[in-house]
Design an enzyme around this catalytic site. Sequence first.
Site, PDB file in Angstrom:
ATOM      1  N   ARG A  10       2.244 -59.860 -61.220  1.00  0.00           N
ATOM      2  CA  ARG A  10       2.608 -58.373 -61.314  1.00  0.00           C
ATOM      3  C   ARG A  10       1.598 -57.533 -61.277  1.00  0.00           C
ATOM      4  O   ARG A  10       1.657 -56.152 -60.810  1.00  0.00           O
ATOM      5  CB  ARG A  10       3.171 -58.418 -62.703  1.00  0.00           C
ATOM      6  CG  ARG A  10       4.445 -58.784 -63.062  1.00  0.00           C
ATOM      7  CD  ARG A  10       4.998 -58.583 -64.456  1.00  0.00           C
ATOM      8  NE  ARG A  10       5.909 -59.320 -64.929  1.00  0.00           N
ATOM      9  CZ  ARG A  10       7.291 -59.339 -64.636  1.00  0.00           C
ATOM     10  NH1 ARG A  10       7.675 -58.352 -64.118  1.00  0.00           N
ATOM     11  NH2 ARG A  10       8.176 -60.276 -65.138  1.00  0.00           N
ATOM     12  N   ASP A  54      18.228 -55.221 -56.246  1.00  0.00           N
ATOM     13  CA  ASP A  54      18.547 -56.677 -55.277  1.00  0.00           C
ATOM     14  C   ASP A  54      20.171 -56.594 -55.030  1.00  0.00           C
ATOM     15  O   ASP A  54      20.946 -56.308 -54.183  1.00  0.00           O
ATOM     16  CB  ASP A  54      17.848 -57.774 -55.913  1.00  0.00           C
ATOM     17  CG  ASP A  54      17.730 -58.888 -54.875  1.00  0.00           C
ATOM     18  OD1 ASP A  54      18.290 -58.821 -53.773  1.00  0.00           O
ATOM     19  OD2 ASP A  54      17.630 -60.103 -55.287  1.00  0.00           O
ATOM     20  N   ASP A  61       7.311 -59.719 -59.952  1.00  0.00           N
ATOM     21  CA  ASP A  61       6.826 -61.168 -60.431  1.00  0.00           C
ATOM     22  C   ASP A  61       7.423 -62.218 -59.469  1.00  0.00           C
ATOM     23  O   ASP A  61       8.429 -62.312 -58.984  1.00  0.00           O
ATOM     24  CB  ASP A  61       6.722 -61.380 -61.835  1.00  0.00           C
ATOM     25  CG  ASP A  61       8.347 -61.631 -62.237  1.00  0.00           C
ATOM     26  OD1 ASP A  61       9.161 -60.972 -62.099  1.00  0.00           O
ATOM     27  OD2 ASP A  61       8.609 -62.842 -62.832  1.00  0.00           O
ATOM     28  N   GLU A 108      13.837 -48.199 -62.042  1.00  0.00           N
ATOM     29  CA  GLU A 108      13.865 -49.487 -61.701  1.00  0.00           C
ATOM     30  C   GLU A 108      12.840 -49.895 -60.892  1.00  0.00           C
ATOM     31  O   GLU A 108      12.438 -49.047 -59.737  1.00  0.00           O
ATOM     32  CB  GLU A 108      15.227 -50.020 -61.148  1.00  0.00           C
ATOM     33  CG  GLU A 108      16.267 -50.713 -61.947  1.00  0.00           C
ATOM     34  CD  GLU A 108      15.830 -52.135 -62.430  1.00  0.00           C
ATOM     35  OE1 GLU A 108      14.372 -52.373 -62.125  1.00  0.00           O
ATOM     36  OE2 GLU A 108      16.410 -52.886 -62.579  1.00  0.00           O
ATOM     37  N   ASP A 109      12.340 -51.371 -60.654  1.00  0.00           N
ATOM     38  CA  ASP A 109      11.293 -51.543 -59.719  1.00  0.00           C
ATOM     39  C   ASP A 109      12.009 -51.895 -58.457  1.00  0.00           C
ATOM     40  O   ASP A 109      11.712 -51.431 -57.355  1.00  0.00           O
ATOM     41  CB  ASP A 109      10.575 -52.860 -59.881  1.00  0.00           C
ATOM     42  CG  ASP A 109      11.577 -54.056 -60.563  1.00  0.00           C
ATOM     43  OD1 ASP A 109      12.742 -53.662 -60.836  1.00  0.00           O
ATOM     44  OD2 ASP A 109      10.973 -55.006 -61.031  1.00  0.00           O
ATOM     45  N   PHE A 148      11.581 -61.963 -50.786  1.00  0.00           N
ATOM     46  CA  PHE A 148      11.009 -61.986 -51.923  1.00  0.00           C
ATOM     47  C   PHE A 148       9.591 -61.130 -52.297  1.00  0.00           C
ATOM     48  O   PHE A 148       8.641 -61.635 -51.606  1.00  0.00           O
ATOM     49  CB  PHE A 148      11.151 -63.267 -52.625  1.00  0.00           C
ATOM     50  CG  PHE A 148      10.908 -63.121 -54.222  1.00  0.00           C
ATOM     51  CD1 PHE A 148      12.097 -63.032 -54.853  1.00  0.00           C
ATOM     52  CD2 PHE A 148       9.899 -63.468 -54.671  1.00  0.00           C
ATOM     53  CE1 PHE A 148      12.356 -63.128 -56.130  1.00  0.00           C
ATOM     54  CE2 PHE A 148       9.803 -63.223 -56.244  1.00  0.00           C
ATOM     55  CZ  PHE A 148      10.853 -63.158 -57.134  1.00  0.00           C
ATOM     56  N   LEU A 149       9.551 -60.135 -53.191  1.00  0.00           N
ATOM     57  CA  LEU A 149       8.295 -59.230 -53.342  1.00  0.00           C
ATOM     58  C   LEU A 149       7.556 -59.494 -54.374  1.00  0.00           C
ATOM     59  O   LEU A 149       8.428 -59.644 -55.301  1.00  0.00           O
ATOM     60  CB  LEU A 149       8.804 -57.827 -52.791  1.00  0.00           C
ATOM     61  CG  LEU A 149       9.809 -57.566 -51.831  1.00  0.00           C
ATOM     62  CD1 LEU A 149       9.929 -55.856 -51.778  1.00  0.00           C
ATOM     63  CD2 LEU A 149       9.480 -58.223 -50.422  1.00  0.00           C
ATOM     64  N   LYS A 169      16.242 -53.395 -51.973  1.00  0.00           N
ATOM     65  CA  LYS A 169      16.600 -54.139 -51.031  1.00  0.00           C
ATOM     66  C   LYS A 169      18.091 -54.661 -50.834  1.00  0.00           C
ATOM     67  O   LYS A 169      18.600 -54.936 -51.735  1.00  0.00           O
ATOM     68  CB  LYS A 169      15.692 -55.477 -52.030  1.00  0.00           C
ATOM     69  CG  LYS A 169      15.692 -56.734 -50.927  1.00  0.00           C
ATOM     70  CD  LYS A 169      14.832 -57.692 -51.541  1.00  0.00           C
ATOM     71  CE  LYS A 169      15.279 -58.465 -52.496  1.00  0.00           C
ATOM     72  NZ  LYS A 169      14.299 -59.669 -53.085  1.00  0.00           N
ATOM     73  N   LYS A 202      10.511 -56.114 -67.214  1.00  0.00           N
ATOM     74  CA  LYS A 202       9.146 -55.699 -67.069  1.00  0.00           C
ATOM     75  C   LYS A 202       8.940 -55.101 -65.839  1.00  0.00           C
ATOM     76  O   LYS A 202       7.905 -54.440 -65.715  1.00  0.00           O
ATOM     77  CB  LYS A 202       8.251 -57.186 -67.266  1.00  0.00           C
ATOM     78  CG  LYS A 202       8.519 -57.650 -68.510  1.00  0.00           C
ATOM     79  CD  LYS A 202       7.753 -59.056 -68.426  1.00  0.00           C
ATOM     80  CE  LYS A 202       7.885 -60.000 -69.776  1.00  0.00           C
ATOM     81  NZ  LYS A 202       7.387 -61.145 -69.622  1.00  0.00           N
ATOM     82  N   GLY A 203       9.339 -55.320 -64.970  1.00  0.00           N
ATOM     83  CA  GLY A 203       8.912 -55.013 -63.384  1.00  0.00           C
ATOM     84  C   GLY A 203       8.641 -53.592 -63.100  1.00  0.00           C
ATOM     85  O   GLY A 203       7.944 -53.536 -62.417  1.00  0.00           O
TER      86      GLY A 203
HETATM   87  P1  IMP Z   1      19.607 -57.590 -59.186  1.00  0.00           P
HETATM   88  O1  IMP Z   1      20.306 -57.462 -60.458  1.00  0.00           O
HETATM   89  O2  IMP Z   1      19.731 -58.620 -58.369  1.00  0.00           O
HETATM   90  O3  IMP Z   1      19.732 -56.273 -58.438  1.00  0.00           O
HETATM   91  O4  IMP Z   1      17.926 -57.934 -59.700  1.00  0.00           O
HETATM   92  C1  IMP Z   1      17.261 -56.830 -60.220  1.00  0.00           C
HETATM   93  C2  IMP Z   1      16.010 -57.591 -60.782  1.00  0.00           C
HETATM   94  O5  IMP Z   1      15.581 -58.665 -60.233  1.00  0.00           O
HETATM   95  C3  IMP Z   1      15.086 -56.447 -60.375  1.00  0.00           C
HETATM   96  O6  IMP Z   1      14.897 -55.457 -61.362  1.00  0.00           O
HETATM   97  C4  IMP Z   1      13.832 -57.466 -60.372  1.00  0.00           C
HETATM   98  O7  IMP Z   1      13.358 -57.558 -61.712  1.00  0.00           O
HETATM   99  C5  IMP Z   1      14.342 -58.762 -59.896  1.00  0.00           C
HETATM  100  N1  IMP Z   1      14.150 -58.795 -58.531  1.00  0.00           N
HETATM  101  C6  IMP Z   1      14.882 -58.745 -57.547  1.00  0.00           C
HETATM  102  N2  IMP Z   1      14.372 -58.933 -56.175  1.00  0.00           N
HETATM  103  C7  IMP Z   1      13.067 -59.075 -56.415  1.00  0.00           C
HETATM  104  C8  IMP Z   1      11.787 -59.497 -55.561  1.00  0.00           C
HETATM  105  O8  IMP Z   1      11.948 -59.619 -54.319  1.00  0.00           O
HETATM  106  N3  IMP Z   1      10.949 -59.806 -56.534  1.00  0.00           N
HETATM  107  C9  IMP Z   1      10.727 -59.853 -57.781  1.00  0.00           C
HETATM  108  N4  IMP Z   1      11.575 -59.420 -58.491  1.00  0.00           N
HETATM  109  C10 IMP Z   1      12.907 -59.428 -57.928  1.00  0.00           C
HETATM  110 MG    MG Z   2      13.634 -55.034 -63.080  1.00  0.00          MG
END
Ligand code: IMP
Ligand code: MG
Length: 191
Positions: free
Chosen positions: A170, A108, A164, A104-105, A157-158, A136, A49-50
Amino acid sequence: MKRIYEKDTDVELRLLYSGKRIAAEVRRLAQEISSDYTGQELLLVVVLKGAFFFAADLARCINLPLTIDFVKLSSYRGTETTGKVMITKDLETATAGKHVLVVEDIVDTGLSLAFLLENLRNKGPKSLKVCTLIDKRERRRVEVAADYVGIVCERGFLVGYGLDLDESRRELPAIYEVVNSPSGGLNDSPM
Ligand code: IMP
Ligand code: MG
């Protein structure tokens, strides 16, 4: 920011990126994208959703014919070392032969994006690129690089502007770092 104090009785937030800063990055990204894809049509694949606020603003600044579709991913991390990602809502648009840009938002660990890119690559797009508002870096686990990056952020953590904390906040118009939260959801990176 009165509404933050009203809502956040138990969560401490620190302003990181203002709505104005975000809007400037969105405009810059949209200009780069519009110029790189001049004369082409683009399919935006928005990761729910982000990314929905970001995608809504970005799409309206891009000066190209667009189609927009959505995917939703879920990941089960917990104590797992590998991280497992699943598609819980797939695209409704065919991607074969199209210029596809994933929106993508935040990237991570990179696990979600790596999984999604692999999935999309198998569908034969003409090109496949990624635009993320936040990159990030600290917890990156797989080598995956976005082609268009709004803001690079080392850690934290944002929340806000789509991001969210356990499904809340959000709607905040700026992006904040969660400094302290009793919910303990900070290590799980909820989608
Ligand atoms: P990844 O698979 O670890 O790269 O994570 C991706 C998803 O985790 C992002 O699309 C977000 O939805 C969520 N996410 C990662 N870091 C944060 C954060 O700092 N705040 C909120 N959501 C996050
Ligand atoms: Mg996301």
